[in-house]
Write an enzyme that holds these catalytic residues in place. Structure first.
Site, PDB file in Angstrom:
ATOM      1  N   ASP A   1     -12.765  53.585 -85.771  1.00  0.00           N
ATOM      2  CA  ASP A   1     -12.054  54.824 -86.384  1.00  0.00           C
ATOM      3  C   ASP A   1     -11.107  55.328 -85.662  1.00  0.00           C
ATOM      4  O   ASP A   1     -11.555  56.532 -84.720  1.00  0.00           O
ATOM      5  CB  ASP A   1     -13.110  55.784 -87.005  1.00  0.00           C
ATOM      6  CG  ASP A   1     -14.134  56.444 -86.022  1.00  0.00           C
ATOM      7  OD1 ASP A   1     -14.289  55.624 -84.817  1.00  0.00           O
ATOM      8  OD2 ASP A   1     -14.613  57.489 -85.873  1.00  0.00           O
TER       9      ASP A   1
ATOM     10  N   ASP B   1     -12.082  54.884 -79.193  1.00  0.00           N
ATOM     11  CA  ASP B   1     -11.933  53.419 -79.988  1.00  0.00           C
ATOM     12  C   ASP B   1     -10.399  52.644 -79.616  1.00  0.00           C
ATOM     13  O   ASP B   1     -10.393  51.534 -79.340  1.00  0.00           O
ATOM     14  CB  ASP B   1     -11.368  53.860 -81.415  1.00  0.00           C
ATOM     15  CG  ASP B   1     -12.735  54.469 -82.083  1.00  0.00           C
ATOM     16  OD1 ASP B   1     -13.756  53.912 -82.786  1.00  0.00           O
ATOM     17  OD2 ASP B   1     -12.658  55.825 -82.069  1.00  0.00           O
TER      18      ASP B   1
ATOM     19  N   GLN C   1     -13.086  71.470 -72.609  1.00  0.00           N
ATOM     20  CA  GLN C   1     -13.376  72.478 -73.585  1.00  0.00           C
ATOM     21  C   GLN C   1     -14.660  72.617 -74.418  1.00  0.00           C
ATOM     22  O   GLN C   1     -15.111  73.844 -74.635  1.00  0.00           O
ATOM     23  CB  GLN C   1     -11.970  72.544 -74.360  1.00  0.00           C
ATOM     24  CG  GLN C   1     -11.461  74.108 -74.683  1.00  0.00           C
ATOM     25  CD  GLN C   1     -10.230  73.710 -75.552  1.00  0.00           C
ATOM     26  OE1 GLN C   1      -9.522  72.899 -75.558  1.00  0.00           O
ATOM     27  NE2 GLN C   1     -10.236  74.976 -76.390  1.00  0.00           N
TER      28      GLN C   1
ATOM     29  N   HIS D   1     -17.697  56.423 -74.622  1.00  0.00           N
ATOM     30  CA  HIS D   1     -18.494  55.647 -75.709  1.00  0.00           C
ATOM     31  C   HIS D   1     -18.100  54.193 -76.082  1.00  0.00           C
ATOM     32  O   HIS D   1     -18.830  53.403 -76.000  1.00  0.00           O
ATOM     33  CB  HIS D   1     -18.573  56.704 -77.033  1.00  0.00           C
ATOM     34  CG  HIS D   1     -18.660  58.057 -76.750  1.00  0.00           C
ATOM     35  ND1 HIS D   1     -19.939  58.726 -76.556  1.00  0.00           N
ATOM     36  CD2 HIS D   1     -17.771  59.025 -76.942  1.00  0.00           C
ATOM     37  CE1 HIS D   1     -19.927  59.746 -76.444  1.00  0.00           C
ATOM     38  NE2 HIS D   1     -18.708  60.458 -76.771  1.00  0.00           N
ATOM     39  N   ASP D   2     -17.117  54.163 -76.617  1.00  0.00           N
ATOM     40  CA  ASP D   2     -16.750  52.793 -77.381  1.00  0.00           C
ATOM     41  C   ASP D   2     -16.480  51.906 -76.531  1.00  0.00           C
ATOM     42  O   ASP D   2     -16.938  50.667 -76.793  1.00  0.00           O
ATOM     43  CB  ASP D   2     -15.533  53.408 -78.536  1.00  0.00           C
ATOM     44  CG  ASP D   2     -15.980  54.364 -79.605  1.00  0.00           C
ATOM     45  OD1 ASP D   2     -17.030  54.470 -79.628  1.00  0.00           O
ATOM     46  OD2 ASP D   2     -15.291  54.628 -80.603  1.00  0.00           O
TER      47      ASP D   2
END
Ligand code: BDR
Ligand code: CA
Length: 315
Positions: free
Chosen positions: A9, A14, A233, A244-245
């Site tokens: 996504d 990603d 933030q 993550h990805d």
């Protein structure tokens, strides 16, 4: 060369997953499937094409997948994601309109055909909701045992979620789909917040890309700096942005980056616990099908990540 499909996504991390796959030796990225979450499905697919073009890979096809969950009324775009990934999904950085068009075949059919063609030689890395994979398993259940490797980014076992206390974003988009995948005969590796929050990137690394003096280095530095600022933030100032990805892609290629627990997992989708990834109490004594990553060799992963991406951005 290992055949790989990414289901994204696209999204900032990603985009880093694409770069990792292109930078890794011995990977033949045969296609990218589009999912929804950080952005609407069509925009995500377009972002993938833009990133591929920026990295000189107009040879790789991009397919659009499902636009939302088929079983619940969860959203076709996570509203908060505009804050983290930018309204356009790639840190408000302008990239040229892609020359290559999105493929006509659906992402789900592309995946099914690819599993039939490549079987155990195929690795799938989903880093968005699991709606596409669940749809493919429903349409062609035999692919569950035909596919070689499925390593997904999603879920959290030993730490809280990032959308609710129990739910991680990708799973929270479509908990029913994730549950269908994890309780199917398919074997997978779960790369969740347990490990991805331990692999962080800072402006020190993006400055190295900027210093390369190439368009790819500069654009990626701009995109990822947006993400680093958003993490500062909105994520209790962890000290950087979570990879993550791209960590899921890394683990799919080198499982020794992480330590895993062999478990049978399920995903809750009741009102109170929607999106919770947890061990299946009814299958405690059955052979397991999910390896859940719980610890990561941060230093070695980050070194590899920087090696692959810097070499790629240099070209
Ligand atoms: C996951 O959610 C998305 O916003 C990221 O791209 C990643 O796949 C992290 O929870
Ligand atoms: Ca993602």
């Amino acid at each position: 060369q290992r055949k790989m499909i990414l289901d994204l996504d696209t999204g900032i991390d990603d985009s880093l997953a694409i770069a990792y796959a292109l930078g890794a030796p011995d990977v033949d990225l045969i296609g990218i499937m589009g999912s929804y979450g950080n952005v609407y499905v069509e925009d995500g697919a377009k972002n993938s094409l833009k990133i591929l073009e920026l990295l000189g890979h107009t040879d790789i096809p991009v397919y659009v997948g499902e636009s939302h969950s088929s079983t619940s009324d969860h959203f076709d775009r996570m509203q908060v994601s505009a804050n983290i990934h930018g309204e356009n999904g790639i840190g408000q950085v302008d990239l040229p309109e892609p020359k290559r068009a999105i493929e006509k075949e659906s992402a789900v059919d592309f995946l099914i055909d690819a599993v039939h063609q490549y079987g155990k030689d195929l690795t799938l890395v989903p880093t968005g909701p699991m709606t596409n994979l669940a749809a493919a398993l429903k349409k062609a259940p035999e692919i569950a045992t035909e596919i070689g490797n499925v390593t997904f980014m999603g879920g959290a076992l030993t730490v809280p979620g990032n959308v609710t206390f129990v739910a991680e974003a990708n799973i929270n988009q479509d908990a029913e789909a994730a549950n269908a995948v994890l309780t199917s005969p398919l074997h997978s590796t779960m790369v969740g917040l347990d490990v991805t929050l331990r692999t962080l990137l800072t402006r020190k690394e993006t400055q190295q890309w900027r210093d390369l003096g190439t368009t790819a280095g500069e654009k990626f530095a701009d995109i990822v700096d947006y993400y680093i600022d958003a993490y500062r933030q909105f994520n209790n100032n962890l000290g950087g942005c979570a990879l993550h990805d791209p960590l899921a892609v890394g683990v799919s290629l080198d499982p020794s980056f992480v330590q895993t627990l062999d478990l049978n997992m399920l995903v809750k989708y009741g009102k109170e616990d929607y999106g919770r990834t947890i061990g299946d109490e009814n299958r405690l004594n059955e052979p397991t099908n999910v390896k859940v990553a719980v610890q990561v060799d941060t230093a070695r992963y980050l070194k590899t990540f920087m090696e692959y991406l810097t070499a790629l951005f240099k070209q």
